[in-house]
Scaffold this motif. Structure first.
Motif, mmCIF file in Angstrom:
data_model
loop_
_atom_site.group_PDB
_atom_site.id
_atom_site.type_symbol
_atom_site.label_atom_id
_atom_site.label_comp_id
_atom_site.label_asym_id
_atom_site.label_seq_id
_atom_site.Cartn_x
_atom_site.Cartn_y
_atom_site.Cartn_z
ATOM 1 N N GLU A 150 0.826 -1.212 0.000
ATOM 2 C CA GLU A 150 0.000 0.000 0.000
ATOM 3 C C GLU A 150 0.862 1.265 0.000
ATOM 4 O O GLU A 150 0.578 2.244 -0.707
ATOM 5 C CB GLU A 150 -0.928 -0.016 1.209
ATOM 6 N N LEU A 180 -2.708 -2.515 -7.573
ATOM 7 C CA LEU A 180 -4.132 -2.314 -7.369
ATOM 8 C C LEU A 180 -4.915 -3.611 -7.627
ATOM 9 O O LEU A 180 -5.874 -3.916 -6.911
ATOM 10 C CB LEU A 180 -4.628 -1.196 -8.309
ATOM 11 N N LYS A 184 -7.158 -5.933 -5.120
ATOM 12 C CA LYS A 184 -8.541 -6.108 -5.547
ATOM 13 C C LYS A 184 -9.271 -4.780 -5.802
ATOM 14 O O LYS A 184 -10.504 -4.707 -5.726
ATOM 15 C CB LYS A 184 -9.322 -6.957 -4.548
ATOM 16 N N ASP A 185 -8.511 -3.747 -6.103
ATOM 17 C CA ASP A 185 -9.117 -2.475 -6.495
ATOM 18 C C ASP A 185 -9.135 -2.475 -8.021
ATOM 19 O O ASP A 185 -8.294 -1.863 -8.697
ATOM 20 C CB ASP A 185 -8.295 -1.303 -5.949
ATOM 21 N N TYR A 186 -10.120 -3.232 -8.591
ATOM 22 C CA TYR A 186 -10.111 -3.518 -10.013
ATOM 23 C C TYR A 186 -10.411 -2.282 -10.864
ATOM 24 O O TYR A 186 -9.889 -2.150 -11.973
ATOM 25 C CB TYR A 186 -11.106 -4.638 -10.322
ATOM 26 N N ARG A 188 -9.624 0.971 -10.243
ATOM 27 C CA ARG A 188 -8.414 1.789 -10.359
ATOM 28 C C ARG A 188 -7.345 1.039 -11.156
ATOM 29 O O ARG A 188 -6.562 1.641 -11.879
ATOM 30 C CB ARG A 188 -7.898 2.141 -8.971
ATOM 31 N N GLN A 220 -14.756 -6.855 -12.657
ATOM 32 C CA GLN A 220 -15.826 -5.899 -12.368
ATOM 33 C C GLN A 220 -17.159 -6.308 -13.014
ATOM 34 O O GLN A 220 -18.169 -5.638 -12.820
ATOM 35 C CB GLN A 220 -15.436 -4.499 -12.883
#
Length: 948
Positions: A150, A180, A184-186, A188, A220
């Motif tokens: 992070e 990302l 799992k910040d698909y 972004r 997503q």
């Protein structure tokens, strides 16, 4: 590792993704994974890093770090401080990399804290330094290597925000996307990958970014957008792969490329399956270049459906390609796969329809053939296969259902195959099956035509003969329903077809049947000459015709010859017929009688002509060729009578023996015995002759005749034993039977015992021999007036034989210590032996007396020699030993003299005309005992004269 000296070199340093969720890593100066320069999700779990063995941190780097640290301590205001701090951070980064590669870091992972701290201090101390983009890049890498994803992401965010034109922009954005995605910040991640793809120039990260953009969209649920990305990957990777082979076997791909391609097809198939399946594909085939791999999209989607056990969807997907692209070279391949899927998953009806569709699309008259000749040629093996399968399927259905519709459907497909492939090697077979189908459907006339076509219009093949024969069966079936002239016409056509068959297939096993039936039909059509000619063809077949057909042919020949008086030809023909007629066949008895009559008549003709030898041959052949005929017994007896006339004793005895055993109740049996006995005696077959005399003894009513016959039987058995043509035991038993039934007269009784004793001696039964000899001696002694010269001779011989065991007992005694006792015993035994021989000698029978005299002399000589060779007493002095030896010689001398005296007495019998083996042996003994007088051969005649 040395710090890079220029930005270009720095840009190539690696960012190793440490977590299993990371999707890819960037290229670097350090050696990467072999064959995995562009890893995929599938490769991350199996990737291994190569760690150089025994690689250690350079002592110079440690010293340099120490030097830089001291410099920073002692010169806090120096103008070189910024450069020193940056270089110190790079060195600490290199040391951490080396320790990580060498496995020298802590258990929790590589220690990049010093490098992180140094870069952070630098940025704090020099926030406006023109090289801070590079410091941010290095800091983010150190944080990522330390596992602080992070924080690394935030550092990269500042890098791209604060330095939009930095040299590290593309890599930083790609790394942002990777981090990302891992977090799992698909959404972004998608934007980060899109930024990489949005640059005006193509970079090394484009393909991977496009692939991961698709995955970010997929995660997503943006499937249509994801497919745009995935098809973009396929455009770059799949369009130049060619159309042959599966993904797993395509040549020229690295492992990473193959796995990327497989994963892309897999996620593409999943996306399509979650949309409208095959119906969604055409929207993405919007570029001519995509047609090159379009079939693989359908193919891979179908394979996904199969794994999900969605069989119908899989088949429909493949069929959709064939319908959308009917002239594509891959269409037959995918349509064939449809058939395989249905067949392999238990949908035979659907598979059958698919086969019909395949034949229709790619058959001989199809549009596909004109548009794509090469593809059509490749499809032909399956076209032929499916045509055959369709025809045989409906053929089998018709055989079960007997429905005309099924028959006609099968006929259609057979005719389609034959029309499409008239010169194919399999066409004859399918034409044959067409004919079979017509035959089964009772279209016999059409079947005959097709069968004859198969048999005679194709090059030689496996079913040609079967077809020719089946054509005859078709004619036969038609004949059953025909009458009158129509029947005759069919029969003539059948005969013509049969002769055509025989000419075309002379070696076929059915040719005999065919020609035989033709011969019978010609007889029925009253064409005897042609019928006989055809019958001769049957008999000349090689290999021979079947038994039933040869039987018919030979029967025709046999009856013809017999009726015309050609008995020899008739005999041969009847023999051939009978060899082919089963034992229980109703026609056999009549044929046997006619065969016997043919042979017997030849014998009668020969006998009437005075040729007994030829007559015997014919009469005997009746028994050989017709053993169950009524004339066999008479023929056999007539043959024996003719043999006796020719003095053929062996043949006569053999024939009469067989007659006796074969016809025990025949009236001529009473005359057989006398003829057999005569034949046996003439042949010196003593045992067999004895058997005939035993029959006489058993059946004769006159006692004298019975007694003499039984005695003659025993004598003949004895002759057989002497000639070694019969066992002694049989002769002995014969004499024993005689003794039991006829103990008198005395001479015959003693003679029988003497002969039995002789057999016992030959068999080594000394106990039995001794008992019989005693009976003979005692019988003669008590015979009184019944005694004869023969009984006396037998009594004397028995007495001589009785002496042998007594002599044996004498010879068992050895003159050893205790000498006195053994000498006394041996002397007593000698006296017993002398008495036994004296008993025999007193009979006055010449050859017995000479034997007894010789044996007596031998005993005297043996006793004297035994004394000379006796064991000497122990502890005798030399003088005593000499005196003892002289004394023994003096005592032994009288015995030797007595032996000489007896041998001379025996020798004198020569002057009386008695010179048997015992006299001869006495002369030989005298030559040894008195060599001066008897030893020289030239004086032997004079000695005999002197004795006389």
């Amino acid at each position: 590792m040395r710090r890079p000296s220029d930005p270009t070199r720095l840009a190539l340093r690696p960012l190793v993704v440490l977590t299993m969720l990371a999707l890819a890593g960037c290229a670097s100066q350090k050696k990467g994974f072999p064959g995995d320069d562009q890893p995929t999700l599938a490769t991350l779990s199996t990737r291994t890093a190569e760690v150089p063995k025994d690689k250690k941190i350079s002592s110079n780097e440690e010293q340099t770090i120490t030097a830089y640290r001291k410099f920073l301590e002692v010169a806090p205001k120096a103008p070189q401080r910024a450069e020193a701090m940056r270089r110190l951070g790079d060195l600490e980064m290199d040391v951490a990399d080396l320790r990580s590669a060498a496995g020298q870091g802590p258990a929790s992972g590589p220690d990049y804290r010093a490098a992180v701290k140094r870069y952070e201090e630098f940025l704090k101390a020099f926030p406006d330094d023109k090289g801070n983009d590079r410091v941010h890049y290095q800091l983010a890498r150190a944080q990522e290597q330390a596992g602080d994803l992070e924080t690394a992401l935030k550092t990269l965010d500042r890098l791209v925000a604060n330095y939009p034109n930095t040299l590290y922009r593309d890599e930083a954005n790609f790394r942002r996307g990777e981090l990302l995605f891992s977090l799992k910040d698909y959404a972004r991640a998608e934007r980060a990958y899109s930024t990489v793809l949005g640059t005006q120039h193509r970079t090394e990260f484009n393909d991977r970014a496009l692939y991961m953009q698709g995955w970010s969209r997929f995660k997503q649920g943006k499937l249509e957008d994801a497919l745009q990305s995935f098809f973009g990957v396929l455009d770059a990777r799949a369009r130049g792969l060619g159309s042959e082979g599966s993904l797993e076997t395509l040549p020229g791909l690295s492992r990473a490329d193959r796995e990327l391609l497989e994963d892309t097809f897999r996620v593409t198939s999943i996306s399509l399956a979650n949309l409208q399946g095959a119906e969604s594909i055409p929207a993405y085939i919007n570029d001519p270049q995509r047609h090159a791999y379009e079939y693989r999209v359908y193919e891979q989607l179908a394979e996904l459906y199969l794994k999900q056990e969605r069989v119908k969807d899989a088949a429909d997907t493949l069929g959709a390609f064939a319908r959308r692209n009917p002239l594509d070279a891959q269409a037959p391949q995918l349509q064939a796969r449809v058939i395989e899927i249905y067949q392999g998953n238990g949908f035979p009806a659907l598979a059958l329809d698919a086969k019909k569709d395949y034949v229709s699309r790619y058959g001989v008259g199809s549009e596909f053939r004109r548009a794509n000749p090469a593809g059509w040629q490749k499809a032909q093996p399956l076209v032929k296969t499916h045509l055959t399968e369709l025809a045989r399927h409906y053929h089998a259905s018709a055989q079960k259902s007997k429905a005309s519709a099924d028959y006609q459907e099968a006929v259609k497909w057979y005719r389609a195959y034959i029309a499409a492939y008239p010169n194919d090697p399999e066409t004859a077979q399918n034409n044959f099956l067409l004919a079979e189908l017509l035959y089964e459907d009772k279209h016999l006339a059409e079947a005959a035509v097709e069968y004859e076509k198969v048999a005679y219009q194709y090059p030689n093949h496996a079913k040609a003969a079967d077809a020719g024969y089946a054509a005859l069966l078709s004619y036969a079936g038609q004949e059953k329903a025909a009458q009158g002239e129509a029947l005759a016409a069919l029969q003539r056509a059948s005969v013509d077809s049969a002769l055509r068959f025989a000419k075309a297939f002379p070696k076929d096993g059915r040719t005999g049947t065919v020609l035989t039936n033709a011969s019978e039909k010609l007889f029925a059509l009253r064409d005897p000459e042609r019928a006989e000619s055809v019958a001769q063809q049957v008999l000349k077949l090689d290999p021979p015709a079947a038994a039933a057909q040869r039987r018919v042919a030979w029967t025709v020949v046999a009856h013809s010859a017999f009726d015309k008086g050609r008995f020899a030809e008739a005999e041969q023909a009847y023999r051939e017929v009978l060899a082919l007629v089963p034992e229980r066949d109703a026609a056999r008895n009549e044929l046997v009688e006619r065969l016997a009559a043919s042979v017997y008549k030849q014998g009668e003709l020969a006998r009437a002509a005075g040729d007994n030898k030829a007559a015997i041959g014919h009469f005997n052949r009746v028994a050989a060729v017709a053993p169950t005929s009524t004339v066999r017994a008479n023929a056999q007896y007539d043959a024996a009578a003719a043999m006796i006339a020719l003095k053929d004793w062996e043949g006569a005895s053999r024939s009469l023996e067989d007659f006796r055993s074969r016809f025990p109740n025949h009236p001529l049996q009473a005359e057989v015995g006398a003829k057999l006995a005569l034949a046996y005696l003439e042949r010196q077959q003593w045992s067999q002759a004895a058997g005939e005399f035993e029959r006489v003894a058993a059946t004769a009513k006159d006692a004298n005749v019975a007694r003499e016959a039984l005695w003659q039987s025993a004598e003949l058995h004895e002759k057989a034993a002497d000639a070694k043509s019969g066992p002694r035991s049989t002769a002995a038993k014969a004499y024993e039977r005689y003794l039991k039934q006829y103990p008198l007269p005395l001479e015959r009784g003693l003679e029988a015992r003497w002969r039995i004793a002789r057999f016992a001696k030959a068999d080594g039964d000394s106990k039995r021999e001794a008992a019989l000899m005693k009976e003979i001696y005692q019988g003669d002694q008590a015979g009184g007036s019944a005694r004869t010269d023969r009984t006396r001779y037998l009594g004397a011989s028995a007495a001589l034989a009785m002496a042998e065991p007594v002599v044996a007992e004498y010879r068992k005694v050895a003159l050893v210590e205790p000498l006195a006792r053994n000498l006394k015993t041996k002397k007593a035994k000698m006296e017993d032996a002398l008495k036994a021989y004296a008993l025999a000698a007193n009979y006055g029978v010449a050859d017995v007396s000479t034997a007894a005299t010789f044996q007596t002399a031998a005993i005297y000589q043996d006793f004297g020699q035994a004394m000379l060779k006796s064991e000497r007493p122990k502890k005798l002095s030399k003088i005593e030993r000499e005196q003892y030896d002289v004394l023994l010689e003096e005592q032994a001398f009288p015995f030797e003299e007595k032996a000489i005296e007896l041998h001379e007495a025996n020798a004198k019998r020569a002057s009386e005309g008695i010179y048997d083996k015992w006299v001869k042996q006495s002369f030989e003994a005298l030559a040894r005992l008195r060599p001066v007088r008897y030893g020289k051969a030239e004086r032997a005649e004079g000695v005999i004269d002197a004795i006389r």
